[in-house]
Design a protein around this motif. Structure first.
Motif, PDB file in Angstrom:
ATOM      1  N   PRO A   1      -0.954  33.904  15.811  1.00 36.89           N
ATOM      2  CA  PRO A   1      -0.488  32.856  16.728  1.00 36.89           C
ATOM      3  C   PRO A   1      -1.573  32.313  17.659  1.00 36.89           C
ATOM      4  O   PRO A   1      -1.445  31.192  18.167  1.00 36.89           O
ATOM      5  N   ASP A   2      -2.630  33.082  17.860  1.00 34.03           N
ATOM      6  CA  ASP A   2      -3.704  32.644  18.759  1.00 34.03           C
ATOM      7  C   ASP A   2      -4.732  31.754  18.049  1.00 34.03           C
ATOM      8  O   ASP A   2      -5.669  31.256  18.683  1.00 34.03           O
ATOM      9  N   VAL A   3      -4.550  31.533  16.735  1.00 35.14           N
ATOM     10  CA  VAL A   3      -5.491  30.732  15.952  1.00 35.14           C
ATOM     11  C   VAL A   3      -4.840  29.419  15.527  1.00 35.14           C
ATOM     12  O   VAL A   3      -3.711  29.409  15.020  1.00 35.14           O
ATOM     13  N   LYS A   4      -5.549  28.322  15.718  1.00 37.54           N
ATOM     14  CA  LYS A   4      -5.091  27.007  15.268  1.00 37.54           C
ATOM     15  C   LYS A   4      -6.176  26.403  14.387  1.00 37.54           C
ATOM     16  O   LYS A   4      -7.334  26.250  14.808  1.00 37.54           O
TER      17      LYS A   4
ATOM     18  N   THR B   1      -0.681  27.427   7.144  1.00 33.83           N
ATOM     19  CA  THR B   1       0.580  27.691   7.848  1.00 33.83           C
ATOM     20  C   THR B   1       0.896  29.184   7.865  1.00 33.83           C
ATOM     21  O   THR B   1       1.294  29.745   8.897  1.00 33.83           O
TER      22      THR B   1
ATOM     23  N   LYS C   1      -2.755  23.629   2.957  1.00 37.69           N
ATOM     24  CA  LYS C   1      -1.780  23.539   4.056  1.00 37.69           C
ATOM     25  C   LYS C   1      -0.837  24.735   4.051  1.00 37.69           C
ATOM     26  O   LYS C   1      -0.496  25.278   5.104  1.00 37.69           O
TER      27      LYS C   1
ATOM     28  N   ASP D   1      -7.555  23.220  12.379  1.00 42.08           N
ATOM     29  CA  ASP D   1      -7.485  21.754  12.246  1.00 42.08           C
ATOM     30  C   ASP D   1      -8.027  21.386  10.873  1.00 42.08           C
ATOM     31  O   ASP D   1      -9.239  21.414  10.641  1.00 42.08           O
TER      32      ASP D   1
ATOM     33  N   GLU E   1      -1.623  31.011  10.237  1.00 40.27           N
ATOM     34  CA  GLU E   1      -1.336  30.763  11.647  1.00 40.27           C
ATOM     35  C   GLU E   1      -0.104  31.531  12.119  1.00 40.27           C
ATOM     36  O   GLU E   1      -0.033  31.960  13.278  1.00 40.27           O
TER      37      GLU E   1
END
Length: 378
Positions: free
Chosen positions: A16-19, A9, A5, A21, A12
Motif C-alpha cells: 500500500p505504500d508503493v504507487k 494493481t 496493469k 506510475d 500495489e
C-alpha cells in the motif's frame, strides 16, 4: 499493456505504500526517449528494455544489479539472459524468450496437393519440398515454396546455420568472423534458395506486410517465422488450416540457433526508489506471475519452469515446436548496434542474390562494416 496493469494493481495491493506510475510510448519513439531520459539523468525507476539495448546501459553504470544473480541464472534459458548479463552480473530480467528460429508455418493441404505427406525432416528435404511447392505465373512466383525473406529471419537463419555446423561467428574484441568455411557454406545455401532454387524472391521484402501476413493470405506454402506469428493467424486472419512445425537443421547436428534477449525489465542505478523497483521486477518474475504474463501476452517464456508448466503447454499447443528447442538457443552475442547489424547483412544478402556481389565479397564487406561499427561503440 493489460498484463502490466494487472501486475501493478496486484503489487500495489500487497504494498500500500508503493504507487507505480505506468507510462507507455509508441515503439518508434520509445528507444530515443529512453536514451534521452538517462542522458538527462532523469531516468524512470523501472524501464522495459529490449535485451540488445541493455549492455550499453549496463556498461555505463546506469542500471542496478539484480541480487541473487547466480541463483536466478539457473532458472532461465541461456539465450534470453545473455543481454542482461555483464561481467557475470545481472542487470535486469527478461520476460520472454525472443525466438525467431526453429519453427515454420505450413499449409498442410498445400503439401498434400504435391504428394508431400509430412513436413521435411532434413535440410535437403526442405529444399526439395520447397521446389515442389513453389507455384509460378510465368516468371513471377505466385506461391512461395519456402519464404524466409524478412528483416529478422535472413540474419537469424544465417547465424544459426553457422552454429549448426559447429562454427562460430564471434572473435576477439567484439569482432565478428564471417570469412570462415562455415559462414561461406551457410550464405551460399541461403542465397541459393532465391538465386538457384528459386523457392522465394525479394518482391515483398521491406514492404508493409510481414511474411506471415502473406502466408495467411495463401502466398506461401512454408514460411520461416517466430511463434508470435501464430496469434496473427488465429486472431487476425481467423485461419485454422495451418500448422507450426520444426525447421530441419542445416546439418545432422541438433538445430541450435541464435536468439536475442527479448523484452524485460531493468531498474535505474540512480533511482531513489531502487529497492522497490527491484522488488517489483522480482515480483513480476516469480513463476506464477510470469506464467500469467506469458499467457496474456502470447509470448514464449524465458524461465524454464514456466515454459515447462503443463498449464502453459496446454494453453499454447501451437507453441510446442518452439518450447521443445528452447534449450538449444544461444545468445546472439554482444551486438553494439542491433539495427545496423541486421541491415548490413540484409543489404548484402540482396546484392548477393541478385548477382551484384559474390558470396565471398559480400561476407568480407559484412564483416568489415559490422566490425567498424563495433569499434565505434567501444
Amino acid at each position: 499493456m493489460n498484463a502490466y496493469k494487472k501486475a501493478i494493481t496486484a503489487y500495489e495491493a500487497l504494498h500500500p505504500d508503493v504507487k507505480i506510475d505506468y507510462q507507455t510510448f509508441p515503439y518508434d519513439v520509445y528507444n530515443q526517449k529512453l536514451k534521452a531520459s538517462f542522458s538527462a539523468k532523469k531516468p524512470p525507476d523501472i524501464a522495459e528494455m529490449f535485451g540488445t539495448w541493455v549492455p550499453e546501459y549496463a556498461k555505463n553504470g546506469l542500471l542496478a544489479e539484480i541480487p541473487d544473480g547466480n541463483q536466478l541464472k539457473n532458472e532461465y534459458y541461456e539465450a534470453p539472459l545473455g543481454g542482461y548479463t555483464l561481467n557475470d552480473k545481472l542487470y535486469g530480467l527478461p520476460l520472454e524468450f525472443n525466438i525467431e528460429n526453429g519453427g515454420m508455418l505450413i499449409h498442410p493441404d498445400m503439401l498434400k496437393a504435391q504428394g508431400i505427406s509430412q513436413p521435411p525432416s532434413t535440410w535437403d528435404e526442405l529444399v526439395a519440398d520447397a521446389k515442389k511447392l513453389t507455384i509460378r505465373d510465368g516468371n513471377r512466383i505466385k506461391v512461395k515454396g519456402f519464404d524466409f525473406v524478412s528483416g529478422d529471419n535472413i540474419t537469424f537463419t544465417f547465424l544459426s546455420m553457422i552454429l549448426q555446423q559447429n562454427g562460430k561467428y564471434w572473435g576477439d574484441n567484439g569482432h565478428v568472423h564471417f570469412q570462415t568455411p562455415e559462414a561461406q557454406k551457410a550464405m551460399t545455401a541461403l542465397t541459393s534458395l532465391i538465386s538457384g532454387d528459386k523457392v522465394a524472391d525479394l518482391t515483398t521484402f521491406g514492404g508493409e506486410l510481414d511474411t506471415s501476413d502473406y502466408f495467411f493470405q495463401g502466398g506461401s506454402a512454408m514460411t520461416y517465422r517466430g511463434p508470435w506469428s501464430i496469434a496473427a493467424g488465429l486472431n487476425t486472419y481467423k485461419v485454422k488450416d495451418f500448422e507450426y512445425v520444426p525447421v530441419p537443421s542445416f546439418t545432422t547436428n541438433p538445430p541450435v540457433f541464435a536468439a536475442e534477449s527479448g523484452w524485460g525489465l531493468v531498474a535505474s542505478q540512480k533511482s531513489k526508489q531502487q529497492q522497490s523497483a527491484i522488488d517489483f521486477i522480482k515480483y513480476l518474475s516469480t513463476n506464477d506471475n510470469l506464467l500469467d504474463w506469458n499467457l496474456n501476452t502470447f509470448t514464449v517464456p524465458a524461465k524454464k519452469e514456466v515454459a515447462e508448466n503443463p498449464e502453459f503447454v496446454k494453453a499454447n499447443p501451437y507453441m510446442k515446436t518452439s518450447l521443445n528447442i528452447l534449450k538449444l538457443g544461444q545468445w546472439i552475442g554482444p551486438i553494439a548496434d542491433r539495427d545496423y547489424f541486421f541491415k548490413v547483412i540484409n543489404d548484402h544478402f540482396q546484392l548477393m542474390t541478385s548477382g551484384q556481389e559474390t558470396v565471398e565479397a559480400g561476407l568480407q564487406n559484412i564483416e568489415k562494416s559490422i566490425n567498424d561499427s563495433q569499434d565505434q561503440h567501444k
